[in-house]
Design a protein around this motif. Structure first.
Motif, PDB file in Angstrom:
ATOM      1  N   LEU A 207       0.725  -1.199  -0.100  1.00  0.00           N
ATOM      2  CA  LEU A 207      -0.038   0.016   0.109  1.00  0.00           C
ATOM      3  C   LEU A 207       0.789   1.373   0.174  1.00  0.00           C
ATOM      4  CD1 LEU A 207      -3.384   0.718   0.333  1.00  0.00           C
ATOM      5  CD2 LEU A 207      -2.492   1.273   2.813  1.00  0.00           C
ATOM      6  N   LEU A 208       1.979   1.085   0.699  1.00  0.00           N
ATOM      7  CA  LEU A 208       2.761   2.381   0.853  1.00  0.00           C
ATOM      8  C   LEU A 208       3.889   2.616  -0.066  1.00  0.00           C
ATOM      9  CD1 LEU A 208       3.323   2.086   4.705  1.00  0.00           C
ATOM     10  CD2 LEU A 208       1.606   3.586   3.639  1.00  0.00           C
ATOM     11  N   ASP A 209       4.100   1.567  -1.001  1.00  0.00           N
ATOM     12  CA  ASP A 209       5.085   1.618  -1.976  1.00  0.00           C
ATOM     13  C   ASP A 209       4.698   2.556  -3.111  1.00  0.00           C
ATOM     14  OD1 ASP A 209       7.015   0.848  -3.668  1.00  0.00           O
ATOM     15  OD2 ASP A 209       6.914  -1.156  -3.574  1.00  0.00           O
ATOM     16  N   SER A 210       5.701   3.515  -3.481  1.00  0.00           N
ATOM     17  CA  SER A 210       5.394   4.214  -4.668  1.00  0.00           C
ATOM     18  C   SER A 210       5.562   3.794  -5.944  1.00  0.00           C
ATOM     19  CB  SER A 210       6.266   5.478  -4.372  1.00  0.00           C
ATOM     20  OG  SER A 210       7.619   5.211  -4.460  1.00  0.00           O
ATOM     21  N   HIS A 211       6.225   2.385  -5.876  1.00  0.00           N
ATOM     22  CA  HIS A 211       6.389   1.570  -7.111  1.00  0.00           C
ATOM     23  C   HIS A 211       5.858   0.323  -6.729  1.00  0.00           C
ATOM     24  CE1 HIS A 211       9.303   4.604  -8.475  1.00  0.00           C
ATOM     25  NE2 HIS A 211      10.063   4.503  -7.196  1.00  0.00           N
ATOM     26  N   ARG A 212       4.360   0.397  -6.499  1.00  0.00           N
ATOM     27  CA  ARG A 212       3.667  -0.971  -6.348  1.00  0.00           C
ATOM     28  C   ARG A 212       3.807  -1.809  -7.443  1.00  0.00           C
ATOM     29  NH1 ARG A 212      -0.229   3.021  -5.418  1.00  0.00           N
ATOM     30  NH2 ARG A 212      -0.328   3.494  -3.166  1.00  0.00           N
ATOM     31  N   PRO A 213       4.013  -3.133  -7.246  1.00  0.00           N
ATOM     32  CA  PRO A 213       4.107  -4.229  -8.079  1.00  0.00           C
ATOM     33  C   PRO A 213       2.760  -4.373  -9.087  1.00  0.00           C
ATOM     34  CG  PRO A 213       3.970  -5.364  -6.124  1.00  0.00           C
ATOM     35  CD  PRO A 213       4.075  -3.891  -6.070  1.00  0.00           C
ATOM     36  N   VAL A 214       1.592  -3.887  -8.399  1.00  0.00           N
ATOM     37  CA  VAL A 214       0.365  -3.988  -9.037  1.00  0.00           C
ATOM     38  C   VAL A 214      -0.318  -2.496  -8.424  1.00  0.00           C
ATOM     39  CG1 VAL A 214      -0.705  -5.471  -7.105  1.00  0.00           C
ATOM     40  CG2 VAL A 214      -1.753  -5.425  -9.386  1.00  0.00           C
ATOM     41  N   GLY A 215      -1.358  -2.146  -9.276  1.00  0.00           N
ATOM     42  CA  GLY A 215      -2.087  -0.929  -9.069  1.00  0.00           C
ATOM     43  C   GLY A 215      -2.814  -0.868  -7.707  1.00  0.00           C
ATOM     44  N   MET A 216      -3.492   0.176  -7.634  1.00  0.00           N
ATOM     45  CA  MET A 216      -4.611   0.459  -6.426  1.00  0.00           C
ATOM     46  C   MET A 216      -5.696  -0.516  -6.816  1.00  0.00           C
ATOM     47  SD  MET A 216      -3.659   1.881  -3.776  1.00  0.00           S
ATOM     48  CE  MET A 216      -4.945   2.589  -3.079  1.00  0.00           C
ATOM     49  N   ASP A 217      -6.865  -0.398  -5.833  1.00  0.00           N
ATOM     50  CA  ASP A 217      -7.872  -1.236  -5.796  1.00  0.00           C
ATOM     51  C   ASP A 217      -8.883  -0.243  -4.973  1.00  0.00           C
ATOM     52  OD1 ASP A 217      -9.682  -3.871  -6.612  1.00  0.00           O
ATOM     53  OD2 ASP A 217     -10.136  -3.410  -4.365  1.00  0.00           O
ATOM     54  N   ILE A 218     -10.350  -0.351  -5.508  1.00  0.00           N
ATOM     55  CA  ILE A 218     -10.972   0.442  -4.788  1.00  0.00           C
ATOM     56  C   ILE A 218     -11.467   0.242  -3.331  1.00  0.00           C
ATOM     57  CG2 ILE A 218     -12.413   1.198  -7.122  1.00  0.00           C
ATOM     58  CD1 ILE A 218     -14.561  -0.838  -6.297  1.00  0.00           C
ATOM     59  N   HIS A 219     -11.100  -1.100  -3.076  1.00  0.00           N
ATOM     60  CA  HIS A 219     -11.605  -1.328  -1.671  1.00  0.00           C
ATOM     61  C   HIS A 219     -10.544  -0.851  -0.603  1.00  0.00           C
ATOM     62  CE1 HIS A 219     -13.527  -4.569  -3.910  1.00  0.00           C
ATOM     63  NE2 HIS A 219     -14.490  -4.703  -3.051  1.00  0.00           N
ATOM     64  N   TRP A 220      -9.578  -0.491  -1.236  1.00  0.00           N
ATOM     65  CA  TRP A 220      -8.566   0.415  -0.041  1.00  0.00           C
ATOM     66  C   TRP A 220      -8.121   1.726  -0.719  1.00  0.00           C
ATOM     67  CZ3 TRP A 220      -7.653  -4.529  -1.507  1.00  0.00           C
ATOM     68  CH2 TRP A 220      -6.712  -4.748  -2.434  1.00  0.00           C
ATOM     69  N   GLU A 221      -8.834   2.118  -1.783  1.00  0.00           N
ATOM     70  CA  GLU A 221      -8.473   3.597  -2.158  1.00  0.00           C
ATOM     71  C   GLU A 221      -9.107   4.499  -1.420  1.00  0.00           C
ATOM     72  OE1 GLU A 221      -6.524   5.512  -3.625  1.00  0.00           O
ATOM     73  OE2 GLU A 221      -6.986   5.166  -5.886  1.00  0.00           O
ATOM     74  N   GLN A 222      -8.349   5.727  -1.108  1.00  0.00           N
ATOM     75  CA  GLN A 222      -9.004   6.757  -0.313  1.00  0.00           C
ATOM     76  C   GLN A 222     -10.413   7.189  -1.060  1.00  0.00           C
ATOM     77  OE1 GLN A 222      -5.740   6.968  -1.980  1.00  0.00           O
ATOM     78  NE2 GLN A 222      -4.516   8.168  -0.913  1.00  0.00           N
ATOM     79  N   VAL A 223     -11.097   7.830   0.086  1.00  0.00           N
ATOM     80  CA  VAL A 223     -12.547   8.039  -0.247  1.00  0.00           C
ATOM     81  C   VAL A 223     -12.337   9.386  -0.735  1.00  0.00           C
ATOM     82  CG1 VAL A 223     -14.710   8.797   0.586  1.00  0.00           C
ATOM     83  CG2 VAL A 223     -13.560   6.889   1.643  1.00  0.00           C
ATOM     84  N   SER A 224     -11.279  10.270  -0.641  1.00  0.00           N
ATOM     85  CA  SER A 224     -11.111  11.415  -1.272  1.00  0.00           C
ATOM     86  C   SER A 224     -10.742  11.384  -2.743  1.00  0.00           C
ATOM     87  CB  SER A 224      -9.693  12.178  -0.483  1.00  0.00           C
ATOM     88  OG  SER A 224      -8.842  11.437  -0.684  1.00  0.00           O
TER      89      SER A 224
END
Length: 311
Positions: A207-224
């Motif tokens: 989650l905290l990695d600026s170079h994530r090996p796979v993208g973000m997901d809506i289940h833990w994306e910020q509400v903002s």
């Protein structure tokens, strides 16, 4: 400090002209919800609306976005009969809210008879980005816009438990394998093959990695980022912590049928203990002090916008 953290929620480029955003704070129409029954819920609602409005004014949240209008409203579901717009925040009651929208729209007789598959994969509900620019603007300006949020850490832990602690044919091979491969030293071949058994700390490293090996997901994306609260100007701000009361008050406000109430059942893994503050504390113990602080920083805007106390 806040300015730097706001950079996490900057919208992508490519603004289209012509989208009319509604005023950020409009009076709620309470003609359908008269009487003392909803007085406490109504007072709580006004406090939340006023708090978010003040936050957005203070921090310049009403600046014109730099995102495509479709992207801005891509998580918003439309119910035309009762003129409702609902922004989906996963792990904050969204499955049951979609059931309610299907009933309101005449697609089902009861929220209790709609399967999880139909809710999420049946494509029965339209999203706001499926309309043209004029249709988006008209609905934003005239429909009742609702968002339901949850304590960010509880939502995060709930998402982890749901997607990684139970068999899952999508999250294990797509996210689990990539997370284990990058963050687990000496990973066993079986774990690398299946992606099962991701540890909470490994998930936080991803989650905290600026170079994530796979993208973000809506289940833990910020509400903002999911719902753009300072731009959309939500009329109703519900909270998972008072979900049933808030949801039923909202149904009164939009003139829903008297027999329709918000479902109480847990959508999936009903035998599991609900993710509470006590459960969250056990998971946070697995992290270092720095990791806990960085995770809080990641959701900093969500904590501020919706007046949640830092853990």
């Amino acid at each position: 400090q806040l300015s730097a953290r706001q950079g996490m929620s900057d919208a992508p480029s490519g603004w289209f002209r012509g989208l009319q955003l509604p005023p950020p704070l409009q009076p709620l129409n309470k003609s359908w919800a008269q009487g003392g029954r909803w007085q406490a819920a109504g007072s709580a609602q006004e406090r939340r609306r006023s708090f978010l409005h003040g936050f957005c004014q203070k921090h310049g949240g009403r600046r014109k976005p730099q995102s495509h209008p479709g992207q801005l409203v891509s998580r918003i579901y439309v119910e035309d009969r009762h003129k409702v717009l609902y922004c989906e925040v996963p792990k904050a009651g969204c499955s049951n809210w979609k059931r309610v929208l299907m009933v309101l729209n005449g697609l089902a007789a009861s929220a209790h008879n709609i399967s999880h598959h139909d809710v999420h994969y049946g494509k029965h509900l339209r999203r706001l980005d499926s309309y043209d620019l004029a249709g988006i603007s008209r609905r934003l300006g005239t429909y009742t816009k609702a968002i339901f949020v949850r304590d960010p850490m509880e939502r995060l832990v709930s998402a982890f438990r749901d997607k990684f602690e139970h068999p899952n044919s999508y999250y294990h091979p797509v996210f689990g394998r990539a997370i284990i491969r990058k963050y687990r030293r000496g990973a066993q071949e079986e774990a690398l093959r299946t992606g099962s058994g991701v540890k909470f700390r490994e998930f936080i490293q991803y989650l905290l990695d600026s170079h994530r090996p796979v993208g973000m997901d809506i289940h833990w994306e910020q509400v903002s980022k999911l719902c753009h609260p300072c731009l959309i100007g939500y009329d109703f701000i519900g909270k998972f912590e008072t979900l049933e009361e808030d949801a039923n008050y909202f149904l009164q406000l939009v003139g829903a049928p008297a027999e329709l109430s918000f479902p109480k059942f847990k959508d999936r893994h009903s035998s599991d203990q609900r993710t509470s503050a006590q459960v969250v504390r056990q998971y946070l113990k697995e992290l270092s002090r720095e990791e806990r602080q960085l995770t809080y920083d990641f959701y900093y805007l969500d904590y501020l916008m919706f007046n949640y106390t830092s853990p």
